[in-house]
Design a protein around this motif. Structure first.
Motif, PDB file in Angstrom:
ATOM      1  N   GLY B 460      20.909 -18.842   4.294  1.00 34.40           N
ATOM      2  CA  GLY B 460      21.519 -17.742   3.545  1.00 34.40           C
ATOM      3  C   GLY B 460      22.054 -18.137   2.192  1.00 34.40           C
ATOM      4  N   HIS B 545      15.719 -12.671   3.689  1.00 26.80           N
ATOM      5  CA  HIS B 545      17.169 -12.779   3.502  1.00 26.80           C
ATOM      6  C   HIS B 545      17.673 -11.510   2.819  1.00 26.80           C
ATOM      7  N   GLU B 912      16.553  -9.584   7.360  1.00 28.31           N
ATOM      8  CA  GLU B 912      17.134 -10.921   7.214  1.00 28.31           C
ATOM      9  C   GLU B 912      16.951 -11.706   8.518  1.00 28.31           C
TER      10      GLU B 912
END
Lengths: 72, 958
Positions: B460, B545, B912
């Protein structure tokens, strides 16, 4: 659609443009992104949220973008 | 001199020369002019002279061990091996003399004295180089007898599911060992022992237990029956060949389907394949048996309710039922209640007709593709910065790279054939930077390859890393300002430069959050900016993401700032997950774009398609997949046509997806198998495998390659024909007689495809778009003199941490990925013997996290997130960092996407997948979801099996 999801998605777009020095132009970019990629029912729903709910939960810059430049 | 024409059917013995200087020599009675860096053997082949050989083949470097290719050279002593002797100006070479014949016969005699004489019953009878050479040298007797010591009783290794290794037939030519090293780069094989004891060995283990990745390079290289496909042993040698394209990953390897009638005997990588140059991986080479698997459904089925058994029906009944339901729903709820999803497993032609059906017949732009959940940020980010939604390079470009920066990709597992090429370049000395939370094989687990920097960042934090790298490049004066001034929008550069130069973007400020030392970040940035040609390769670890699009733009910023774009060896290279991710996006299956990435609101483009298609088209962007599902949950989206995609298994938050499907009134699934989505469907159209249809796939380097029908569709129709039938039934006839006519329409309407046709693809083998009047031979490298958008545009890439945060309840981060032997949702590879390598999805967990939780290797562990819970077995490993767990999603019962959430990329809604906050605990039973899944899926499979039984019954009665 769930308005909270739309608010979250719109705020994410706002976050991207937060660091741009010309925030007036950033508003156009935020709305431009919504106009280009969001289906009309989604745009109408977020616009309605701004007019009827005061845009609660939306970042101010995103609210202004929607008020000024969103095509619905 | 004239350009040398190479034939794909000739083995030139040693590799092609690279030199531009030439020499002229005489070989036997022929004078030949060749590059000055080739061998005499290669020159002889070019001259049409065949020199006997066994250890040489033109995919491998010369070795000089078999002693068959000896020649005589006037003025030189002895009998040099032609495979290791370079050419020189004026040489006079003789390849056939009485002395050479004598030596060769003697050598062959020795080989054959330790080789079984079972040619007539050998699986390679008629396809054996040893046999050919025995004939070529005139071997008539073996004087040594067979009573002495030999290897004929050696034990055969049959552990690999696809090929056997019979050491009794081995001549120890080392071709397999060298193929494993040079072609594949795995170094799993070696020659063990000396002299008579020398033998090929996969490291004193069976092939299956060894480091072997089953790419097939050794089988391909073997000149005898030592390494041979089990299918050839079982069925005999093939009798005809059709060249087609692999249906697995985005490398898009070209294969020769070697056939016996309508049966595939083997898939052999095409020697002159543009993307793979004769190499393959375990999936493309061997894992095609799913096409004839017993689970294939070949009869159309319908039902009113998903709780009902399926009713087998004729094609006409199924098409008419689907059309009537779609018509009813359109009348009842309006066009906005309908949409479609295509897959990257579809051909370009299938995607094109599907999006045409949705736009022109459904009357909406609610069409999306599975790139939504993988590379949609690539399409967005590269279009914004460079002007085109595609990678900039050709795969071969990596051979000119001095620095390779791999971020969020695992090429050895996800794109193995390209990874072999990349590893070859790395072994030649190119530097390597890897940015990945896991220690992927390229970091330190590939022989003779080691990352110079492994930036083991926290999941992340990609954007923060890109900002930190950019900060170093800007503040240390490493920007190529001349390039930027000439090629890019200066104002956008200045804004970006001033932003990344801010102290909060320095490596020192971001180091702690990234989990990477500032020193390593600075060193990596310097290497990327100053190390020569630097190329970035990235994958789903970048795109999947909440800031996937931001990272893609950040990567493009880096390339532009350092002038690493627009020539060989550099560029921005998205490694596409599936075979036709690029193509499905090119073909207009995104809800806001027509084919060729032109927005639906563009009046001129819309008018073009309205004129061609004869229907009014909407100027409004349509719903994306997650939007469709959200609308369905709220009751306003009622009908879905899903072609080749399995959203239940591959999309995030499974329970949300299944809930959405259950709210729909007509779900039409077109697929090979009763996939997870089909279990929620009302109409099932059986699909055709890639072996049963014609079309094209477009790979990660924009290479359009042919998919060619090698057998009749088992379901009766190619997939595009099914879509055409549905369109016809809906009152909009489509008049295509062949897939090539669809491509003709695409070419007519899409500027970047104007020069593409099946004829051209067949002539060239493949072609990279843009291919039009300006670039009739295609475009291997883009943005050479000017960016597609004119000037390159820099974007400020502010790091915004994901909202999917760890806390006391969910203290670990789950990240997901894929493995070499399996592919995507596994619908294909799970139905092959590839399960020998990966029978189940496991949860990788660091030893510290495992110890904290009392978890041991192999324990059942529950993984819970804000979205759901599932149970997997634990694999305790230091490949993952502390605080991070990892799994794959190849098996539906694993429920990997039961735990992933709705969090998605800000620009594209790409999920994500790479960051989900979870807790992991030891458990003793399956999760509630898994128990429900087991019951539900068993019932659904029983419903489909009843259909099959009914079909068998009707055949009996008939």
């Amino acid at each position: 659609m769930d308005i909270q999801r739309l608010i979250s998605m719109a705020n994410q777009i706002g976050d991207f443009y937060e660091s741009y020095p010309d925030q007036s132009h950033a508003q156009q970019d935020i709305a431009g992104h919504l106009n280009k990629f969001w289906a009309l029912p989604m745009r109408k729903q977020i616009a309605q949220h701004v007019t009827e709910q005061g845009g609660f939960g939306l970042h101010p810059q995103v609210q202004n973008a929607i008020k000024s430049y969103l095509l619905v | 001199m004239d350009e040398i024409k190479y034939s794909p059917n000739i083995d030139y013995g040693t590799p092609t020369g690279q030199s531009t200087k030439h020499v002229t020599l005489t070989i036997d009675d022929r004078q030949v002019t060749v590059p000055d860096d080739v061998t005499i053997m290669h020159a002889a082949a070019l001259a049409g002279v065949s020199v006997p050989k066994l250890c040489a083949t033109d995919s491998l470097e010369p070795f000089g061990s078999c002693r068959l290719c000896l020649v005589e050279i006037e003025g030189r002593r002895g009998y040099p091996a032609s495979c290791t002797t370079p050419v020189a100006e004026g040489l006079k070479v003789h390849t056939q003399t009485p002395k050479l014949a004598d030596i060769r016969r003697g050598t062959m005699e020795l080989y054959i004295s330790d080789h079984p004489l079972d040619c007539l019953t050998c699986a390679t009878n008629g396809d054996c180089e040893l046999q050919d050479m025995a004939g070529a040298v005139g071997l008539r007797e073996v004087r040594y007898g067979y009573e002495g010591e030999n290897h004929l009783q050696s034990v055969k290794d049959e552990s690999n599911p696809y090929f056997t290794f019979d050491p009794a037939k081995c001549i120890v030519c080392s071709r397999c060992v060298r193929a494993c090293e040079e072609t594949q780069g795995t170094f799993a094989l070696t020659i063990e022992g000396r002299g008579f004891d020398s033998k090929v060995s996969p490291g004193n283990k069976s092939f299956l237990d060894s480091e072997c990745v089953s790419c097939g390079a050794c089988v391909q290289a073997c000149p005898t029956a030592t390494l041979i496909e089990k299918k050839v042993i079982e069925a005999g040698t093939p009798e005809h060949v059709v060249t087609t394209t692999c249906a697995y990953c985005g490398v898009g390897c070209s294969f020769d389907a070697e056939m016996k009638g309508e049966e595939v005997i083997r898939m052999v990588p095409t020697k002159h394949g543009g993307a793979n140059h004769g190499h393959s991986c375990v999936k493309g080479r061997f894992a095609w048996g799913y096409a004839t698997h017993r689970d294939r459904i070949t009869t159309p089925m319908i039902r009113k309710n998903i709780k009902d058994p399926w009713q087998p029906v004729s094609w006409d009944e199924a098409i008419n039922y689907a059309a009537s339901e779609l018509t009813r729903i359109k009348a009842q709820y309006g066009s906005d209640a309908m949409g479609g999803i295509t897959s990257s497993r579809c051909t370009n032609e299938e995607v094109y007709v599907t999006q045409k059906l949705i736009r022109a017949v459904f009357g909406v732009n609610h069409v999306d593709t599975c790139a939504r959940v993988c590379h949609s940020p690539t399409g967005y980010g590269l279009k914004q910065t460079l002007g085109e939604s595609a990678g900039t390079q050709t795969f071969d470009s990596v051979m000119a790279s001095d620095v390779i920066f791999v971020i969020g990709a695992n090429p050895t597992d996800g794109h193995p054939v390209f990874a072999s090429q990349m590893k070859r370049r790395l072994r030649q000395g190119a530097k390597l930077i890897v940015a990945d939370p896991r220690e992927i094989d390229l970091v330190a687990n590939s022989p003779h390859v080691r990352a110079d920097y492994h930036l083991k960042l926290r999941p992340g934090t990609n954007v923060a890393l890109i900002s930190a790298l950019s900060h170093v490049i800007v503040t240390e004066g490493l920007v190529q300002e001349g390039f930027v001034k000439e090629r890019c929008e200066w104002d956008s550069f200045v804004e970006w430069r001033d932003f990344v130069a801010q102290p909060q973007n320095s490596p020192e400020a971001l180091s702690e959050g990234l989990g990477v030392s500032a020193e390593d970040i600075r060193a990596a940035a310097r290497l990327y900016a100053t190390g020569g040609n630097a190329a970035i390769y990235y994958g789903l670890g970048v795109t999947e993401h909440s800031q996937g699009s931001t990272t893609v733009m950040g990567i493009a910023n880096l390339a532009m700032a350092t002038a690493n774009i627009g020539r060989d060896g550099v560029g921005v290279n998205p490694l596409r997950g599936q075979n036709n991710v690029q193509g499905s996006c090119d073909m207009g299956s995104m809800p806001h774009e027509f084919p060729g990435y032109r927005h639906v609101a563009d009046d001129a483009t819309r008018a073009l398609f309205e004129s061609a298609w004869g229907r009014p088209l909407s100027k409004e962007p349509g719903l994306r997949i997650p939007n469709m599902l959200d609308q369905a949950c709220e009751g306003s989206f009622k009908a879905l046509y899903c072609v080749g995609e399995d959203i239940v298994q591959s999309d995030p938050n499974t329970q949300h997806v299944t809930h959405a499907l259950q709210q729909m009134e007509c779900v039409i699934v077109q697929d090979l198998f009763l996939n997870e989505t089909a279990m929620y469907a009302h109409v099932f159209f059986p699909g055709a495998s890639f072996l049963e249809k014609s079309g094209t796939f477009t790979n990660a380097e924009r290479r359009i390659s042919p998919v060619r029908r090698v057998m009749a569709p088992k379901n009766g129709y190619e997939d595009w024909e099914v879509t055409v039938k549905l369109s016809n039934a809906l009152g909009y006839p489509m008049h295509y007689a062949h897939a090539s006519e669809i491509m003709d329409e695409i070419a007519k309407l899409t500027p970047t495809f104007h020069g593409v046709s099946f004829k051209k693809i067949d002539e060239m083998g493949s072609v990279q778009w843009p291919c039009n009047d300006e670039t009739p031979q295609g475009t291997p490298i883009m943005h050479i003199d000017v960016f597609v958008r004119g000037k390159g545009k820099f974007f400020i890439t502010q790091y915004v941490p994901t909202t999917e945060k760890v806390n006391a309840r969910f203290p670990l981060i789950l990240t997901t990925g894929r493995i070499l032997s399996q592919y995507n949702v596994g619908a294909q590879t799970r139905r092959t013997d590839n399960t020998a390598w990966h029978a189940e999805d496991m949860l990788e967990i660091h030893p510290h996290d495992a110890e904290d939780r009392g978890i041991n290797e192999g324990d059942w562990v529950g993984i819970s997130s804000r979205a759901g819970e599932t149970v997997l077995r634990a694999k305790v490993t230091e490949r993952v960092q502390v605080g991070v767990v990892y799994t794959t999603f190849h098996h539906p019962e694993s429920g990997a996407n039961v735990i992933t959430t709705d969090s998605s990329d800000w620009a594209t809604n790409c999920p994500e997948y790479k960051v989900t906050a979870v807790q992991v605990t030891r458990v003793s039973q399956l999760s509630d979801w898994q128990k429900h899944y087991k019951t539900f899926s068993e019932a659904q499979i029983a419903f489909a099996n009843k259909t099959r039984e009914a079909k068998v019954e009707s055949v009996k009665i008939g």
